[in-house]
Design a protein around this motif. Sequence first.
Motif, mmCIF file in Angstrom:
data_model
loop_
_atom_site.group_PDB
_atom_site.id
_atom_site.type_symbol
_atom_site.label_atom_id
_atom_site.label_comp_id
_atom_site.label_asym_id
_atom_site.label_seq_id
_atom_site.Cartn_x
_atom_site.Cartn_y
_atom_site.Cartn_z
ATOM 1 N N SER A 140 0.448 -1.561 0.073
ATOM 2 C CA SER A 140 -0.379 -0.042 0.087
ATOM 3 C C SER A 140 0.737 1.493 -0.094
ATOM 4 N N ARG A 141 0.504 2.571 -0.232
ATOM 5 C CA ARG A 141 0.922 3.186 -0.775
ATOM 6 C C ARG A 141 0.641 4.702 0.800
ATOM 7 N N ARG A 142 0.952 5.619 0.257
ATOM 8 C CA ARG A 142 0.810 6.469 2.103
ATOM 9 C C ARG A 142 -0.531 6.936 1.949
ATOM 10 N N ASP A 143 -1.003 6.846 0.758
ATOM 11 C CA ASP A 143 -2.626 7.072 1.029
ATOM 12 C C ASP A 143 -3.809 5.961 1.441
ATOM 13 N N GLY A 144 -2.910 5.231 2.251
ATOM 14 C CA GLY A 144 -4.268 4.041 1.536
ATOM 15 C C GLY A 144 -4.966 2.844 0.357
ATOM 16 N N GLU A 145 -4.163 3.450 -0.959
ATOM 17 C CA GLU A 145 -4.198 2.872 -1.780
ATOM 18 C C GLU A 145 -3.562 0.828 -2.148
ATOM 19 N N GLU B 230 -8.585 3.647 11.138
ATOM 20 C CA GLU B 230 -6.744 5.160 10.994
ATOM 21 C C GLU B 230 -5.947 4.201 10.507
ATOM 22 N N ASP C 266 6.767 6.788 6.828
ATOM 23 C CA ASP C 266 7.452 7.705 5.433
ATOM 24 C C ASP C 266 9.382 7.088 6.550
ATOM 25 N N ARG D 47 2.738 8.946 8.751
ATOM 26 C CA ARG D 47 2.013 9.679 8.247
ATOM 27 C C ARG D 47 0.373 8.860 8.432
ATOM 28 N N VAL E 103 -4.144 8.598 8.179
ATOM 29 C CA VAL E 103 -5.227 8.162 7.238
ATOM 30 C C VAL E 103 -6.666 7.619 7.941
ATOM 31 N N LEU F 102 -8.273 -1.057 0.430
ATOM 32 C CA LEU F 102 -7.441 0.287 1.416
ATOM 33 C C LEU F 102 -6.113 -0.365 2.621
#
Lengths: 141, 141, 141
Positions: free
Chosen positions: A95-100, B50, B55, B62, B64, B102
């Motif tokens: 997963s990416r930082r936005d949850g994708e 959450e 990073d 971080r 989301v 997600l």
Amino acid sequence: MEYREVNPTREYLARLETGNDWRSEIEALAREEDVEAGWFNAMGAVQEAEIWFYDQNEQTYRSVTFDEPLEVAACVGNVAKLDDDIFAHTHAVLSRRDGETLAGHLDSATVFAGEVHLRAFDETLERTPHERTGLDLWLNE
Amino acid sequence: MEYREVNPTREYLARLETGNDWRSEIEALAREEDVEAGWFNAMGAVQEAEIWFYDQNEQTYRSVTFDEPLEVAACVGNVAKLDDDIFAHTHAVLSRRDGETLAGHLDSATVFAGEVHLRAFDETLERTPHERTGLDLWLNE
Amino acid sequence: MEYREVNPTREYLARLETGNDWRSEIEALAREEDVEAGWFNAMGAVQEAEIWFYDQNEQTYRSVTFDEPLEVAACVGNVAKLDDDIFAHTHAVLSRRDGETLAGHLDSATVFAGEVHLRAFDETLERTPHERTGLDLWLNE
């Protein structure tokens, strides 16, 4: 369906080394401990990853590379013999930082941090060519 | 790679309580049963979640937040000691009603329904600071 | 939280049959081996899949069908009794050739290739209606 009752022998927790290859690390553990059949679960993060998707019609793998830091949200796999060597068949959800989320067959990935639970069985598990899918599968006699 | 053979002791199935926090529930089970090292798998659904993404360059998490009902399609984690307390390191793959997914490090989530399998080991597993990643990792001596 | 210590009995590795239904195959294994309580992990690929999402407000399942080849990047589930039959509660994370990911409660899917690890417990695990969620849950006495 083909199945076999298996006898567990030993189990291991491993911390994969930052900078090394995710799948090679798991295979190194299996080789060092003579695990020729096992099941594993893992989690962590990688610095980049190469995922394969099997084209069921063309019967070939297609590769996609993600050159970016990714969490390993889930990783499931198993250890068997393939061509007289140890092969860790590894699937992963990244997963990416936005949850994708990105997922598939994990060919290689550079470990950032990795936590693995491997359960070994006292069995022979060997991958051989399976005509209908074109894959190397076990319990395929 | 660092690894250790571990000795399984007990294992548990748990149903998480609707309305409680997903990770706290798993930690409560571990505390009640004196599990200081364990591996778990879980599935279910949450009312909101959450997720944290680490990073790798900045060496900070971080956050989301997804304020919506989500399936927990897969959840993998392990139990260890961190700062003299029990910590359940929890990763999860969540999904929306159209299947959109997600995923990441699950900090907190409100349980709708949760089914957990926890396997305990008779070991000490302790998280300490790991310089290269900035994370608290086990088998890091 | 409700939980129970469980006693493992046997465990199995299975290769699911190409063309058969993913969940039915796991239930067939459980029935053949008299497994009334178990936990499983799986991975592989499917030719198409029907995923359910539970609407937490309406308390009904909504279905989404993906009529395309997909990798099974992760599959987590458990076996229990439901209405005097065996039910394999199955969640899955699926992926497309570009890594795009879909996930949720797996109702049915046509196996392309499937590798399963099932761990059986010497327990009775029975799903009964749980008022607050509208779901059939175990450890719900």
